[in-house]
Design a protein around this motif. Structure first.
Motif, PDB file in Angstrom:
ATOM      1  N   ILE A  17       1.140  -1.181   0.056  1.00  9.62           N
ATOM      2  CA  ILE A  17      -0.013   0.013  -0.052  1.00  9.62           C
ATOM      3  C   ILE A  17       0.870   1.311   0.008  1.00  9.62           C
ATOM      4  O   ILE A  17       1.830   1.117  -0.587  1.00  9.62           O
ATOM      5  CB  ILE A  17      -0.792  -0.127   1.233  1.00  9.62           C
ATOM      6  N   ALA A  21       3.170   3.430   5.715  1.00 11.12           N
ATOM      7  CA  ALA A  21       2.228   2.470   6.784  1.00 11.12           C
ATOM      8  C   ALA A  21       3.103   1.680   7.352  1.00 11.12           C
ATOM      9  O   ALA A  21       4.333   0.915   7.077  1.00 11.12           O
ATOM     10  CB  ALA A  21       1.198   1.709   5.704  1.00 11.12           C
ATOM     11  N   GLY A  22       2.556   1.321   8.503  1.00 10.62           N
ATOM     12  CA  GLY A  22       3.366   0.471   9.557  1.00 10.62           C
ATOM     13  C   GLY A  22       3.524  -0.939   8.821  1.00 10.62           C
ATOM     14  O   GLY A  22       4.487  -1.723   8.865  1.00 10.62           O
ATOM     15  N   ILE A  23       2.547  -1.256   8.173  1.00 13.38           N
ATOM     16  CA  ILE A  23       2.505  -2.772   7.480  1.00 13.38           C
ATOM     17  C   ILE A  23       3.550  -2.962   6.277  1.00 13.38           C
ATOM     18  O   ILE A  23       4.005  -3.842   6.032  1.00 13.38           O
ATOM     19  CB  ILE A  23       1.042  -3.115   6.883  1.00 13.38           C
ATOM     20  N   TRP A  69      -5.232  -5.788   6.383  1.00 15.72           N
ATOM     21  CA  TRP A  69      -5.313  -5.603   7.742  1.00 15.72           C
ATOM     22  C   TRP A  69      -7.005  -5.964   7.865  1.00 15.72           C
ATOM     23  O   TRP A  69      -7.666  -6.079   7.047  1.00 15.72           O
ATOM     24  CB  TRP A  69      -5.140  -4.449   8.083  1.00 15.72           C
ATOM     25  N   TRP A 175      -6.418   5.257   4.732  1.00 15.93           N
ATOM     26  CA  TRP A 175      -6.877   3.751   4.779  1.00 15.93           C
ATOM     27  C   TRP A 175      -8.175   3.311   4.976  1.00 15.93           C
ATOM     28  O   TRP A 175      -9.075   4.207   5.648  1.00 15.93           O
ATOM     29  CB  TRP A 175      -5.960   3.208   5.982  1.00 15.93           C
ATOM     30  N   SER A 177     -10.088   1.565   6.686  1.00 13.37           N
ATOM     31  CA  SER A 177     -10.451   1.616   8.179  1.00 13.37           C
ATOM     32  C   SER A 177     -10.556   3.003   8.853  1.00 13.37           C
ATOM     33  O   SER A 177     -11.179   3.521   9.566  1.00 13.37           O
ATOM     34  CB  SER A 177      -9.477   0.658   8.786  1.00 13.37           C
ATOM     35  N   GLU A 178      -9.694   3.888   8.384  1.00 15.85           N
ATOM     36  CA  GLU A 178      -9.384   5.210   9.312  1.00 15.85           C
ATOM     37  C   GLU A 178     -10.328   6.118   8.337  1.00 15.85           C
ATOM     38  O   GLU A 178     -10.854   7.126   8.889  1.00 15.85           O
ATOM     39  CB  GLU A 178      -8.047   5.596   9.160  1.00 15.85           C
ATOM     40  N   TRP A 222      -2.270   2.610  15.249  1.00 14.99           N
ATOM     41  CA  TRP A 222      -2.315   1.280  15.445  1.00 14.99           C
ATOM     42  C   TRP A 222      -1.196   1.044  16.391  1.00 14.99           C
ATOM     43  O   TRP A 222       0.140   0.898  16.032  1.00 14.99           O
ATOM     44  CB  TRP A 222      -2.147   0.614  14.225  1.00 14.99           C
ATOM     45  N   THR A 226       2.103  -1.430  14.887  1.00 19.19           N
ATOM     46  CA  THR A 226       2.256  -1.113  13.750  1.00 19.19           C
ATOM     47  C   THR A 226       2.772   0.414  13.609  1.00 19.19           C
ATOM     48  O   THR A 226       3.703   0.563  12.690  1.00 19.19           O
ATOM     49  CB  THR A 226       0.794  -1.048  13.072  1.00 19.19           C
ATOM     50  N   HIS A 227       2.330   1.118  14.618  1.00 16.83           N
ATOM     51  CA  HIS A 227       2.844   2.471  14.695  1.00 16.83           C
ATOM     52  C   HIS A 227       4.003   2.675  15.949  1.00 16.83           C
ATOM     53  O   HIS A 227       3.995   3.856  16.578  1.00 16.83           O
ATOM     54  CB  HIS A 227       1.677   3.593  14.620  1.00 16.83           C
ATOM     55  N   THR A 250      -3.048  -6.903  11.436  1.00 13.54           N
ATOM     56  CA  THR A 250      -2.323  -6.647  10.414  1.00 13.54           C
ATOM     57  C   THR A 250      -1.386  -8.138   9.983  1.00 13.54           C
ATOM     58  O   THR A 250      -1.171  -8.957  10.719  1.00 13.54           O
ATOM     59  CB  THR A 250      -1.355  -5.471  10.040  1.00 13.54           C
TER      60      THR A 250
HETATM   61  N1  PBE Z   1      -2.790  -0.132   7.889  1.00 12.43           N
HETATM   62  C1  PBE Z   1      -4.210   0.292   8.415  1.00 12.43           C
HETATM   63  C2  PBE Z   1      -2.011   0.913   8.626  1.00 12.43           C
HETATM   64  C3  PBE Z   1      -2.746   1.094   9.927  1.00 12.43           C
HETATM   65  C4  PBE Z   1      -4.124   0.991   9.681  1.00 12.43           C
HETATM   66  C5  PBE Z   1      -2.675  -1.305   8.608  1.00 12.43           C
HETATM   67  C6  PBE Z   1      -2.692  -0.081   6.584  1.00 12.43           C
HETATM   68  C7  PBE Z   1      -0.629   0.725   8.800  1.00 12.43           C
HETATM   69  O1  PBE Z   1      -0.152  -0.069   8.416  1.00 12.43           O
HETATM   70  O2  PBE Z   1       0.315   1.589   9.051  1.00 12.43           O
END
Ligand code: PBE
Length: 268
Positions: A17, A21-23, A69, A175, A177-178, A222, A226-227, A250
């Motif tokens: 993505i 992003a954390g992922i 995720w 994202w 979700s957000e 997250w 993730t963050h 995730t």
């Molecule tokens: N995501 C959705 C984000 C957090 C929300 C998993 C893509 C990320 O990876 O930072």
């Protein structure tokens, strides 16, 4: 039937993505840490393009692997599975947390109260995401959800006074979700009289905006994994209001027909 053909058919590419992003960071680590991912490449993309590519592969019944995720509408629409992650690089369950800028509590106590009390479930978030995916504008889907869940909204607004056109700004990342959560919170704040501004940023810029007071709050942190790096860097200069959703996750995601159950089943 052998694992190597799965990798070959996927061109040894993982559909990612947005950078930042954390992922994406976790997946870069996974490629370094798992022997089975040696030589694989993580492709930068966007959340929308990732979902489109997943949908197209499923239509063509081809193997594909994406950074995914939950909550996410794609798990409602398609038959998907997370690849097991024996090294735990993506963590276990994640929470989504709310953060406010320092001083918000004094400056805009009603908004602070609402943000602090905002909490819903993966099912709630999913309902909004699915409606948006099916074509509703985010504001419209959020408004519908808010109108249908007055009990929960009453809990979030409990003890908050209405205001008259006071401004409040929320930072978020695009994202799915957000987009859902931020729009729902925006609708609730609007219903209490706030004039809400939404600012779309990348993950680091979102943390920086709240930390520097350029945005009042965000509902998109997250944690614990993730963050984590962003929390480390900016967490001291903002107020952590705690989880607004528990049970997020995730990882690397494939359609269930892909013949792999674990990241270790992939072959370099
Ligand atoms: N995501 C959705 C984000 C957090 C929300 C998993 C893509 C990320 O990876 O930072």
């Amino acid at each position: 039937e052998s694992g190597s053909s799965v990798g070959e058919e996927m061109d040894y590419e993982i559909v990612g993505i947005e950078p930042g992003a954390g992922i994406m960071k976790a997946t870069t680590s996974a490629i370094e840490e798992y022997d089975s991912l040696k030589g694989w490449e993580l492709i930068e993309s966007s959340s929308a393009a990732m979902a489109a590519e997943l949908g197209k592969a499923i239509e063509d019944e081809e193997p594909v692997i994406v950074t995914g995720w939950t909550p996410h509408w794609m798990f409602a629409k398609y038959d998907l599975k997370y690849l097991e992650d024996p090294q735990g690089l993506y963590g276990e369950e994640e929470n989504i947390e709310t953060f406010a800028r320092d001083g918000l509590k004094e400056d805009k106590p009603s908004a602070h109260t609402i943000l602090d009390q905002f909490k819903w479930s993966p099912e709630d978030m999913n309902a909004v995401m699915v409606e948006i995916q099916e074509g509703a504008q985010p504001e419209e889907a959020a408004k519908n959800w808010v109108n249908e869940h007055t009990d929960m909204v009453e809990e979030w607004t409990n003890g908050a006074d209405e205001v008259e056109g006071e401004e409040i700004s929320l930072a978020y990342v695009a994202w799915d979700s957000e987009i859902a959560s931020t729009n729902v919170v925006a609708q609730v704040l609007m219903s209490m009289g706030y004039d809400v501004e939404l600012t779309q940023l990348d993950a680091a810029s979102m943390f920086i905006a709240v930390s520097e007071g350029d945005a009042d709050a965000m509902v998109a942190g997250w944690l614990p994994i993730t963050h984590a790096d962003l929390l480390d860097e900016y967490g001291d200069t903002m107020e952590r209001l705690g989880p607004n959703l528990e049970g997020a996750k995730t990882g690397l995601v494939v359609p269930s027909y892909v013949e792999a159950d674990s990241i270790e089943d992939l072959k370099p």
